[in-house]
Design a protein around this motif. Sequence first.
Motif, short mmCIF file in Angstrom:
data_model
loop_
_atom_site.label_atom_id
_atom_site.label_comp_id
_atom_site.label_asym_id
_atom_site.label_seq_id
_atom_site.Cartn_x
_atom_site.Cartn_y
_atom_site.Cartn_z
N GLY A 1 -10.83 -12.51 23.41
CA GLY A 1 -10.83 -12.93 24.81
C GLY A 1 -11.52 -14.27 25.04
O GLY A 1 -11.36 -14.89 26.09
N GLY B 1 -7.91 -6.54 38.04
CA GLY B 1 -7.77 -7.96 38.39
C GLY B 1 -7.25 -8.80 37.24
O GLY B 1 -6.36 -9.63 37.43
N MET C 1 -16.01 -3.07 25.88
CA MET C 1 -16.92 -4.12 26.33
C MET C 1 -18.39 -3.69 26.12
O MET C 1 -18.75 -2.56 26.44
N ARG D 1 -1.98 2.35 40.24
CA ARG D 1 -2.25 0.93 40.03
C ARG D 1 -1.26 0.35 39.01
O ARG D 1 -0.82 -0.79 39.14
N CYS E 1 -6.35 -5.34 28.94
CA CYS E 1 -6.97 -5.85 30.18
C CYS E 1 -7.86 -4.77 30.78
O CYS E 1 -8.22 -4.87 31.96
N THR E 2 -8.21 -3.74 30.01
CA THR E 2 -9.18 -2.76 30.50
C THR E 2 -10.58 -3.23 30.09
O THR E 2 -10.72 -4.19 29.32
N LEU F 1 -8.65 -9.06 25.95
CA LEU F 1 -9.30 -9.97 26.91
C LEU F 1 -10.82 -9.80 26.92
O LEU F 1 -11.56 -10.68 27.36
N LEU G 1 -10.99 -17.33 27.98
CA LEU G 1 -12.16 -17.72 28.80
C LEU G 1 -12.35 -19.24 28.75
O LEU G 1 -12.55 -19.91 29.77
N ILE H 1 -12.46 -1.26 28.40
CA ILE H 1 -12.82 -0.42 27.24
C ILE H 1 -13.13 -1.32 26.03
O ILE H 1 -12.35 -2.20 25.69
N ASN I 1 -2.00 2.52 32.40
CA ASN I 1 -3.30 2.55 33.09
C ASN I 1 -3.74 3.98 33.35
O ASN I 1 -2.93 4.89 33.47
N ARG I 2 -5.07 4.15 33.42
CA ARG I 2 -5.66 5.46 33.69
C ARG I 2 -5.23 5.95 35.08
O ARG I 2 -4.86 7.09 35.25
N THR I 3 -5.32 5.06 36.08
CA THR I 3 -4.92 5.42 37.45
C THR I 3 -3.45 5.04 37.62
O THR I 3 -3.12 3.84 37.68
N TYR J 1 -14.34 -10.20 25.76
CA TYR J 1 -14.89 -11.24 24.87
C TYR J 1 -16.32 -10.95 24.43
O TYR J 1 -16.90 -11.73 23.69
N1 LIG Z 1 -11.14 -13.41 28.52
C1 LIG Z 1 -11.13 -13.74 29.79
O1 LIG Z 1 -11.06 -14.92 30.17
C2 LIG Z 1 -11.20 -12.66 30.81
C3 LIG Z 1 -10.83 -12.90 32.14
C4 LIG Z 1 -10.88 -11.84 33.06
C5 LIG Z 1 -11.31 -10.58 32.62
N2 LIG Z 1 -11.68 -10.39 31.32
C6 LIG Z 1 -12.12 -9.07 30.85
O2 LIG Z 1 -11.08 -8.14 31.14
C7 LIG Z 1 -11.64 -6.85 31.39
C8 LIG Z 1 -11.09 -6.30 32.71
O3 LIG Z 1 -11.57 -7.08 33.80
P1 LIG Z 1 -11.04 -6.83 35.29
O4 LIG Z 1 -11.64 -7.89 36.12
O5 LIG Z 1 -9.58 -6.64 35.32
O6 LIG Z 1 -11.71 -5.42 35.63
P2 LIG Z 1 -11.24 -4.36 36.72
O7 LIG Z 1 -10.47 -5.03 37.80
O8 LIG Z 1 -12.45 -3.57 37.05
O9 LIG Z 1 -10.21 -3.40 35.92
C9 LIG Z 1 -10.67 -2.54 34.91
C10 LIG Z 1 -9.50 -1.88 34.20
O10 LIG Z 1 -10.04 -1.08 33.14
C11 LIG Z 1 -9.61 0.27 33.28
N3 LIG Z 1 -10.67 1.17 32.80
C12 LIG Z 1 -12.01 1.04 32.97
N4 LIG Z 1 -12.67 2.04 32.36
C13 LIG Z 1 -11.71 2.83 31.78
C14 LIG Z 1 -11.76 4.02 31.01
N5 LIG Z 1 -12.92 4.60 30.68
N6 LIG Z 1 -10.59 4.55 30.56
C15 LIG Z 1 -9.41 3.96 30.87
N7 LIG Z 1 -9.30 2.84 31.62
C16 LIG Z 1 -10.44 2.28 32.06
C17 LIG Z 1 -9.36 0.42 34.78
O11 LIG Z 1 -8.52 1.53 35.00
P3 LIG Z 1 -8.42 2.20 36.48
O12 LIG Z 1 -7.43 1.36 37.24
O13 LIG Z 1 -7.92 3.56 36.18
O14 LIG Z 1 -9.80 2.18 37.05
C18 LIG Z 1 -8.69 -0.92 35.08
O15 LIG Z 1 -7.36 -0.93 34.67
C19 LIG Z 1 -13.17 -7.07 31.38
O16 LIG Z 1 -13.67 -6.69 30.12
C20 LIG Z 1 -13.34 -8.56 31.59
O17 LIG Z 1 -14.53 -9.07 30.99
C21 LIG Z 1 -11.62 -11.41 30.42
#
Ligand SMILES: NC(=O)c1ccc[n+]([C@@H]2O[C@H](COP(=O)([O-])OP(=O)(O)OC[C@H]3O[C@@H](n4cnc5c(N)ncnc54)[C@H](OP(=O)(O)O)[C@@H]3O)[C@@H](O)[C@H]2O)c1
Length: 284
Positions: free
Chosen positions: A247, A130, A199, A156, A194-195, A224, A251, A197, A151-153, A226
């Motif tokens: 990040g 997302g 966190m 996507r 944007c993963t 991203l 935010l 990883i 990306n891992r997948t 934080y």
């Molecule tokens: N700073 C800000 O304002 C802000 C705003 C939004 C989000 N964020 C942060 O951004 C991060 C992602 O949020 P999101 O909402 O996009 O989450 P999400 O939709 O769940 O996406 C997670 C992403 O991380 C990848 N991932 C997770 N575990 C992994 C692993 N072990 N190895 C490789 N890839 C891995 C996933 O890959 P797959 O597709 O392969 O599953 C996917 O690309 C979070 O830490 C969130 O807190 C920060």
Amino acid sequence: MNTALGIIGYPIGHSMSPVFQQAALDACGVDARYMAYQVAPDEVEEFVNGLRQPAVLGINVTVPHKLAVMPFLDEIDDWATEAGAVNTIVNRQGRLTGHNTDGYGFLRALRESAGFEPRGRRTLVLGAGGAARGVVLALAREGVGVLTIANRTPERAESLAQLARNRGITSSPIPLPGPELIESAATAELIVNCTTIGMTHGPGEDETPLPGDAIPPTALVNDLVYNPIETRLLREAAQAGAKTLGGIEMLVYQGAASFEMWLERPAPVPVMLEAAIRAMQSRI
Ligand SMILES: NC(=O)c1ccc[n+]([C@@H]2O[C@H](COP(=O)([O-])OP(=O)(O)OC[C@H]3O[C@@H](n4cnc5c(N)ncnc54)[C@H](OP(=O)(O)O)[C@@H]3O)[C@@H](O)[C@H]2O)c1
């Protein structure tokens, strides 16, 4: 006090928004309370309809309701429609509009906190969830240069790269991890994680999506994530001589954009940033 603002999610206890939004309201002398509302999925419609009353300026929306609120709004702006997600609702005389300030917050953090202009810059985005979607859409709007999505997948990454190509951006997907990642990082001017990883309490806590020795000293690395404020990726990027951006700035800037829509006045960004950093440090 009868002016109401807040955030809905399920669960909601982790949200930082009440801390920095309340700090902003107080600093501006606005007599309003910003509350966290835990709203179950089957209560969303009733909750959103309740926002039409005059005392409510609006709310923020977080997971898992960013899509679920959309059918109950009167209008949805371009950013939210493209992102397929609403993070801000504004109430004007009982009319509810939906917005998404994530992309705007990301761009404002890049420009104002890191002095980085993305137009034409070769960029590597790590992740395709997302947050990555919001980042890719924002970068595409600004006419970013060659855009690689790791990306891992793989499916996507391909679907996000297609989204960028549909907007006239040269974009390709690569696996994460892998040799193409190292190759792509070597020439990137901007690297955005944007993963999840790195966190705290996440699956890859104190891991990094990109080895430190793959980071060029000329790049800006924006994580991203934080929590923690300084991730392993940011630490290793700084050791490599690269410029870094955490990040928490994005935010706060996405929250500042919500504040500005509700109150139609500039948000006190330094106050919000200080409150967010202080709260994050006290959580560790
Ligand atoms: N700073 C800000 O304002 C802000 C705003 C939004 C989000 N964020 C942060 O951004 C991060 C992602 O949020 P999101 O909402 O996009 O989450 P999400 O939709 O769940 O996406 C997670 C992403 O991380 C990848 N991932 C997770 N575990 C992994 C692993 N072990 N190895 C490789 N890839 C891995 C996933 O890959 P797959 O597709 O392969 O599953 C996917 O690309 C979070 O830490 C969130 O807190 C920060």
